[in-house]
Design a protein around this motif. Sequence first.
Motif, mmCIF file in Angstrom:
data_model
loop_
_atom_site.group_PDB
_atom_site.id
_atom_site.type_symbol
_atom_site.label_atom_id
_atom_site.label_comp_id
_atom_site.label_asym_id
_atom_site.label_seq_id
_atom_site.Cartn_x
_atom_site.Cartn_y
_atom_site.Cartn_z
ATOM 1 N N GLU A 297 0.816 -1.217 0.000
ATOM 2 C CA GLU A 297 0.000 0.000 0.000
ATOM 3 C C GLU A 297 0.849 1.266 0.000
ATOM 4 O O GLU A 297 0.797 2.067 0.929
ATOM 5 N N PRO A 298 1.642 1.449 -1.070
ATOM 6 C CA PRO A 298 2.558 2.591 -1.096
ATOM 7 C C PRO A 298 1.831 3.935 -1.058
ATOM 8 O O PRO A 298 0.815 4.120 -1.729
ATOM 9 N N MET A 299 2.373 4.829 -0.248
ATOM 10 C CA MET A 299 1.946 6.226 -0.229
ATOM 11 C C MET A 299 3.047 7.027 -0.908
ATOM 12 O O MET A 299 4.183 7.036 -0.424
ATOM 13 N N ILE A 300 2.699 7.650 -2.030
ATOM 14 C CA ILE A 300 3.702 8.330 -2.846
ATOM 15 C C ILE A 300 3.424 9.837 -2.814
ATOM 16 O O ILE A 300 2.297 10.270 -3.081
ATOM 17 N N ASN A 301 4.451 10.606 -2.458
ATOM 18 C CA ASN A 301 4.295 12.058 -2.298
ATOM 19 C C ASN A 301 4.921 12.825 -3.452
ATOM 20 O O ASN A 301 5.994 12.453 -3.942
ATOM 21 N N ALA A 302 4.264 13.925 -3.829
ATOM 22 C CA ALA A 302 4.822 14.782 -4.880
ATOM 23 C C ALA A 302 6.097 15.460 -4.393
ATOM 24 O O ALA A 302 7.011 15.723 -5.175
ATOM 25 N N SER B 136 -0.436 13.746 -2.175
ATOM 26 C CA SER B 136 0.015 12.379 -1.930
ATOM 27 C C SER B 136 -1.017 11.426 -2.525
ATOM 28 O O SER B 136 -2.202 11.745 -2.556
ATOM 29 N N ALA B 137 -0.555 10.268 -2.990
ATOM 30 C CA ALA B 137 -1.482 9.282 -3.564
ATOM 31 C C ALA B 137 -1.135 7.894 -3.052
ATOM 32 O O ALA B 137 0.043 7.561 -2.876
ATOM 33 N N GLN B 138 -2.173 7.082 -2.822
ATOM 34 C CA GLN B 138 -1.979 5.718 -2.298
ATOM 35 C C GLN B 138 -2.921 4.737 -2.981
ATOM 36 O O GLN B 138 -4.084 5.057 -3.256
ATOM 37 N N TRP B 139 -2.408 3.544 -3.231
ATOM 38 C CA TRP B 139 -3.223 2.415 -3.726
ATOM 39 C C TRP B 139 -2.846 1.185 -2.909
ATOM 40 O O TRP B 139 -1.660 1.010 -2.571
#
Length: 264
Positions: free
Chosen positions: A210-215, A237-240
């Motif tokens: 469940e990666p949380m990826i930040n700009a 931030s985006a997460q899947w």
Amino acid sequence: MSVDLSQFIKSPDEIKKMRVAGRKAAQVLEMIETYVIPGVTTNELNNRCHDYIVNDLNAIPAPLNYRGFPKSVCTSVNHVVCHGIPNDKPLKNGDIINIDVTVIYDGYHGDTSRMYFVGDKINPLNKRLCHVAQACLYKGINLVKPGTDLKTIGKVIADYAKANHYSSVKDYCGHGIGSEFHEDGFQVLHYDHPGVDSTPLLPGLTFTIEPMINAGTFKVKTMPDQWTVITKDRKPSAQWEHTLLVTDDGCDILTLRQEESFVE
Ligand code: MF3
Ligand code: CO
Ligand code: CO
């Protein structure tokens, strides 16, 4: 640090139950999609998910009262990284939102989340962030098979984020899942760290990526409500998230959605 992952292996009967719980969690994300539109509040989305989980799926929303969390799903908008608490603020055209659903059915958990675009005015940079975050999840999933170690998965995810000039959050991670929401001692980091053990995965393990990826920066902070986690620089931030089962030669995505064409 070395973890004996064999203690987390599920029996065939448990795996059957995990498949059912996973499918139900995925159904919630499928159901809610058409309601994620400008003007709707996250409380309305929460209530719709809650009613669907309880009445249609005959399941339990795991977040509700989990360590004091007050709602049935997490809703994380724009610069909120995770654990956003549904509220009465209407969504705006151009927002990006993660809805994170965990259901309990027959004693077993299914945990999954995805990003939604609110309306038709999404900033292309935010669109790209969401797509890269999904690719990070998929790159991790593509590595899941017996023999792969968790260290490699974390590294591939963080490297791909970095190659796209984004960062991967370090303070929250994936987790073993089953009759427990978060299995103690089974963490799935989304970055590389010398302390992460390189124990190979085993068939019958069930866990989330469940990666949380930040700009911007990977750094986050928790709001005074003790739940809402935001980026330190307030960039988006985006997460899947998917719940996975390690099979003999790869993995099954227990929370796969109908609309998902699984590609790297
Ligand atoms: N669903 C989250 C996860 O992926 C956990 C949410 S905990 C809650 O692990 F209490 F905020 F619901
Ligand atoms: Co999870
Ligand atoms: Co989740």
